[in-house]
Design a protein around this motif. Structure first.
Motif, PDB file in Angstrom:
ATOM      1  N   ILE A  64       0.832  -1.204   0.000  1.00 16.83           N
ATOM      2  CA  ILE A  64       0.000   0.000   0.000  1.00 16.83           C
ATOM      3  C   ILE A  64       0.869   1.257   0.000  1.00 16.83           C
ATOM      4  O   ILE A  64       0.642   2.180  -0.780  1.00 16.83           O
ATOM      5  CB  ILE A  64      -0.968  -0.007   1.203  1.00 16.83           C
ATOM      6  N   PHE A  65       1.888   1.289   0.861  1.00 18.68           N
ATOM      7  CA  PHE A  65       2.747   2.476   0.912  1.00 18.68           C
ATOM      8  C   PHE A  65       3.566   2.627  -0.368  1.00 18.68           C
ATOM      9  O   PHE A  65       3.815   3.752  -0.813  1.00 18.68           O
ATOM     10  CB  PHE A  65       3.638   2.448   2.148  1.00 18.68           C
ATOM     11  N   CYS A  66       3.957   1.526  -0.985  1.00 20.46           N
ATOM     12  CA  CYS A  66       4.670   1.624  -2.264  1.00 20.46           C
ATOM     13  C   CYS A  66       3.765   2.200  -3.344  1.00 20.46           C
ATOM     14  O   CYS A  66       4.208   3.027  -4.143  1.00 20.46           O
ATOM     15  CB  CYS A  66       5.191   0.254  -2.682  1.00 20.46           C
ATOM     16  N   VAL A  67       2.518   1.780  -3.359  1.00 16.34           N
ATOM     17  CA  VAL A  67       1.573   2.314  -4.347  1.00 16.34           C
ATOM     18  C   VAL A  67       1.326   3.799  -4.096  1.00 16.34           C
ATOM     19  O   VAL A  67       1.227   4.583  -5.045  1.00 16.34           O
ATOM     20  CB  VAL A  67       0.262   1.493  -4.333  1.00 16.34           C
ATOM     21  N   VAL A  68       1.250   4.201  -2.830  1.00 24.20           N
ATOM     22  CA  VAL A  68       1.090   5.626  -2.509  1.00 24.20           C
ATOM     23  C   VAL A  68       2.285   6.421  -3.029  1.00 24.20           C
ATOM     24  O   VAL A  68       2.121   7.492  -3.628  1.00 24.20           O
ATOM     25  CB  VAL A  68       0.892   5.823  -0.990  1.00 24.20           C
ATOM     26  N   VAL A  69       3.494   5.904  -2.806  1.00 29.54           N
ATOM     27  CA  VAL A  69       4.696   6.596  -3.293  1.00 29.54           C
ATOM     28  C   VAL A  69       4.666   6.703  -4.814  1.00 29.54           C
ATOM     29  O   VAL A  69       4.977   7.770  -5.378  1.00 29.54           O
ATOM     30  CB  VAL A  69       5.974   5.868  -2.819  1.00 29.54           C
ATOM     31  N   LEU A  70       4.278   5.636  -5.492  1.00 31.50           N
ATOM     32  CA  LEU A  70       4.228   5.676  -6.952  1.00 31.50           C
ATOM     33  C   LEU A  70       3.146   6.628  -7.451  1.00 31.50           C
ATOM     34  O   LEU A  70       3.350   7.336  -8.448  1.00 31.50           O
ATOM     35  CB  LEU A  70       4.004   4.272  -7.499  1.00 31.50           C
ATOM     36  N   ALA A  71       2.010   6.675  -6.775  1.00 35.69           N
ATOM     37  CA  ALA A  71       0.951   7.614  -7.168  1.00 35.69           C
ATOM     38  C   ALA A  71       1.412   9.058  -6.986  1.00 35.69           C
ATOM     39  O   ALA A  71       1.166   9.914  -7.850  1.00 35.69           O
ATOM     40  CB  ALA A  71      -0.315   7.354  -6.360  1.00 35.69           C
ATOM     41  N   LEU A  72       2.089   9.326  -5.883  1.00 35.00           N
ATOM     42  CA  LEU A  72       2.610  10.677  -5.667  1.00 35.00           C
ATOM     43  C   LEU A  72       3.713  11.006  -6.665  1.00 35.00           C
ATOM     44  O   LEU A  72       3.874  12.169  -7.069  1.00 35.00           O
ATOM     45  CB  LEU A  72       3.099  10.839  -4.233  1.00 35.00           C
ATOM     46  N   ALA A  73       4.481  10.006  -7.093  1.00 30.79           N
ATOM     47  CA  ALA A  73       5.513  10.229  -8.111  1.00 30.79           C
ATOM     48  C   ALA A  73       4.868  10.649  -9.436  1.00 30.79           C
ATOM     49  O   ALA A  73       5.356  11.563 -10.115  1.00 30.79           O
ATOM     50  CB  ALA A  73       6.367   8.982  -8.302  1.00 30.79           C
ATOM     51  N   ILE A  74       3.778  10.002  -9.788  1.00 29.97           N
ATOM     52  CA  ILE A  74       3.064  10.384 -11.013  1.00 29.97           C
ATOM     53  C   ILE A  74       2.512  11.801 -10.886  1.00 29.97           C
ATOM     54  O   ILE A  74       2.597  12.602 -11.824  1.00 29.97           O
ATOM     55  CB  ILE A  74       1.949   9.362 -11.313  1.00 29.97           C
ATOM     56  N   HIS A  75       1.986  12.126  -9.715  1.00 32.75           N
ATOM     57  CA  HIS A  75       1.468  13.478  -9.479  1.00 32.75           C
ATOM     58  C   HIS A  75       2.587  14.510  -9.612  1.00 32.75           C
ATOM     59  O   HIS A  75       2.408  15.568 -10.226  1.00 32.75           O
ATOM     60  CB  HIS A  75       0.835  13.544  -8.094  1.00 32.75           C
ATOM     61  N   LEU A  76       3.754  14.208  -9.054  1.00 31.62           N
ATOM     62  CA  LEU A  76       4.877  15.153  -9.129  1.00 31.62           C
ATOM     63  C   LEU A  76       5.406  15.282 -10.555  1.00 31.62           C
ATOM     64  O   LEU A  76       5.833  16.375 -10.958  1.00 31.62           O
ATOM     65  CB  LEU A  76       5.990  14.727  -8.180  1.00 31.62           C
ATOM     66  N   LEU A  77       5.397  14.201 -11.319  1.00 30.00           N
ATOM     67  CA  LEU A  77       5.808  14.308 -12.719  1.00 30.00           C
ATOM     68  C   LEU A  77       4.833  15.191 -13.501  1.00 30.00           C
ATOM     69  O   LEU A  77       5.251  15.977 -14.359  1.00 30.00           O
ATOM     70  CB  LEU A  77       5.894  12.920 -13.352  1.00 30.00           C
ATOM     71  N   PHE A  78       3.547  15.088 -13.190  1.00 38.61           N
ATOM     72  CA  PHE A  78       2.561  15.963 -13.817  1.00 38.61           C
ATOM     73  C   PHE A  78       2.794  17.414 -13.406  1.00 38.61           C
ATOM     74  O   PHE A  78       2.740  18.325 -14.251  1.00 38.61           O
ATOM     75  CB  PHE A  78       1.142  15.507 -13.451  1.00 38.61           C
ATOM     76  N   ASP A  79       3.079  17.639 -12.125  1.00 39.82           N
ATOM     77  CA  ASP A  79       3.399  18.999 -11.673  1.00 39.82           C
ATOM     78  C   ASP A  79       4.635  19.547 -12.373  1.00 39.82           C
ATOM     79  O   ASP A  79       4.691  20.719 -12.732  1.00 39.82           O
ATOM     80  CB  ASP A  79       3.615  19.028 -10.160  1.00 39.82           C
ATOM     81  N   ALA A  80       5.638  18.680 -12.567  1.00 40.22           N
ATOM     82  CA  ALA A  80       6.855  19.112 -13.259  1.00 40.22           C
ATOM     83  C   ALA A  80       6.537  19.538 -14.686  1.00 40.22           C
ATOM     84  O   ALA A  80       7.068  20.552 -15.176  1.00 40.22           O
ATOM     85  CB  ALA A  80       7.893  17.990 -13.255  1.00 40.22           C
ATOM     86  N   LEU A  81       5.664  18.801 -15.351  1.00 38.08           N
ATOM     87  CA  LEU A  81       5.265  19.190 -16.707  1.00 38.08           C
ATOM     88  C   LEU A  81       4.515  20.521 -16.705  1.00 38.08           C
ATOM     89  O   LEU A  81       4.696  21.339 -17.609  1.00 38.08           O
ATOM     90  CB  LEU A  81       4.411  18.097 -17.337  1.00 38.08           C
ATOM     91  N   LEU A  82       3.688  20.741 -15.687  1.00 33.95           N
ATOM     92  CA  LEU A  82       2.968  22.011 -15.601  1.00 33.95           C
ATOM     93  C   LEU A  82       3.926  23.180 -15.367  1.00 33.95           C
ATOM     94  O   LEU A  82       3.770  24.254 -15.957  1.00 33.95           O
ATOM     95  CB  LEU A  82       1.908  21.952 -14.503  1.00 33.95           C
ATOM     96  N   PHE A  83       4.926  22.978 -14.507  1.00 32.89           N
ATOM     97  CA  PHE A  83       5.910  24.046 -14.292  1.00 32.89           C
ATOM     98  C   PHE A  83       6.722  24.287 -15.560  1.00 32.89           C
ATOM     99  O   PHE A  83       7.079  25.427 -15.868  1.00 32.89           O
ATOM    100  CB  PHE A  83       6.846  23.701 -13.126  1.00 32.89           C
ATOM    101  N   ARG A  84       7.025  23.241 -16.297  1.00 30.56           N
ATOM    102  CA  ARG A  84       7.757  23.402 -17.553  1.00 30.56           C
ATOM    103  C   ARG A  84       6.909  24.170 -18.566  1.00 30.56           C
ATOM    104  O   ARG A  84       7.428  25.015 -19.301  1.00 30.56           O
ATOM    105  CB  ARG A  84       8.135  22.033 -18.088  1.00 30.56           C
ATOM    106  N   LEU A  85       5.597  23.870 -18.604  1.00 32.01           N
ATOM    107  CA  LEU A  85       4.694  24.622 -19.479  1.00 32.01           C
ATOM    108  C   LEU A  85       4.666  26.090 -19.090  1.00 32.01           C
ATOM    109  O   LEU A  85       4.754  26.977 -19.949  1.00 32.01           O
ATOM    110  CB  LEU A  85       3.276  24.037 -19.412  1.00 32.01           C
ATOM    111  N   ALA A  86       4.569  26.364 -17.796  1.00 31.55           N
ATOM    112  CA  ALA A  86       4.515  27.751 -17.333  1.00 31.55           C
ATOM    113  C   ALA A  86       5.803  28.497 -17.673  1.00 31.55           C
ATOM    114  O   ALA A  86       5.765  29.673 -18.038  1.00 31.55           O
ATOM    115  CB  ALA A  86       4.256  27.798 -15.836  1.00 31.55           C
ATOM    116  N   SER A  87       6.938  27.815 -17.570  1.00 32.27           N
ATOM    117  CA  SER A  87       8.210  28.498 -17.830  1.00 32.27           C
ATOM    118  C   SER A  87       8.425  28.804 -19.306  1.00 32.27           C
ATOM    119  O   SER A  87       9.308  29.583 -19.655  1.00 32.27           O
ATOM    120  CB  SER A  87       9.380  27.661 -17.303  1.00 32.27           C
TER     121      SER A  87
END
Length: 146
Positions: free
Chosen positions: A53-76
């Motif tokens: 369960i905790f590994c899946v949570v970490v992986l889900a948050l990793a996907i969320h952070l990769l999406f955030d990184a793409l959004l920051f790249r779009l903004a820049s």
């Protein structure tokens, strides 16, 4: 490149690196666990389920952070901070992930939100690794591997 562009690019790189590193680290116990469990005997199924369960949570948050990184790249990629953040808000509203706000959040508030997610991910990863270590010690009955 202006100051805010550089800040958004650095944040995007940092979020991407953190997401990949934590995601791969969370996969390590899932790969090594069954191999060592078969070698040393069975451990508590509840412990393995909690670790999963905790590994899946970490992986889900990793996907969320990769999406955030793409959004920051779009903004820049925009000239001004207001235009870049408006493009991000427009994209999020078109994807129906956020309702349009009357007062859009600034860059610093968005960075703070991403940092909060990074710390949640690191906490979940630490719990996952602690559970894995406990399971390994439990499976070996405190004896070093032969």
């Amino acid at each position: 490149m202006t100051q805010w562009n550089a800040t958004a690019s650095v944040v995007a790189r940092s979020l991407g690196r953190n997401a990949i590193f934590c995601g791969l680290t969370a996969l390590l116990p899932l790969i090594v666990g069954p191999i060592t469990a078969g070698y040393r005997g069975f451990a508590s199924p509840l412990g393995w389920f909690l670790m999963l369960i905790f590994c899946v949570v970490v992986l889900a948050l990793a996907i969320h952070l990769l999406f955030d990184a793409l959004l920051f790249r779009l903004a820049s990629s925009y000239e001004t901070e207001a235009a870049g953040l408006a493009a991000v808000d427009d994209l999020l509203s078109r994807m129906q992930l956020r309702t349009p706000d009357k007062a859009p959040h600034g860059l610093e508030r968005r960075i703070a939100g991403s940092r909060r997610i990074v710390w949640q991910q690191r906490f979940a990863l630490a719990v996952c690794l602690v559970i894995f270590a406990i399971l390994q010690l439990n499976a070996s009955a405190g004896q070093p591997p032969a």
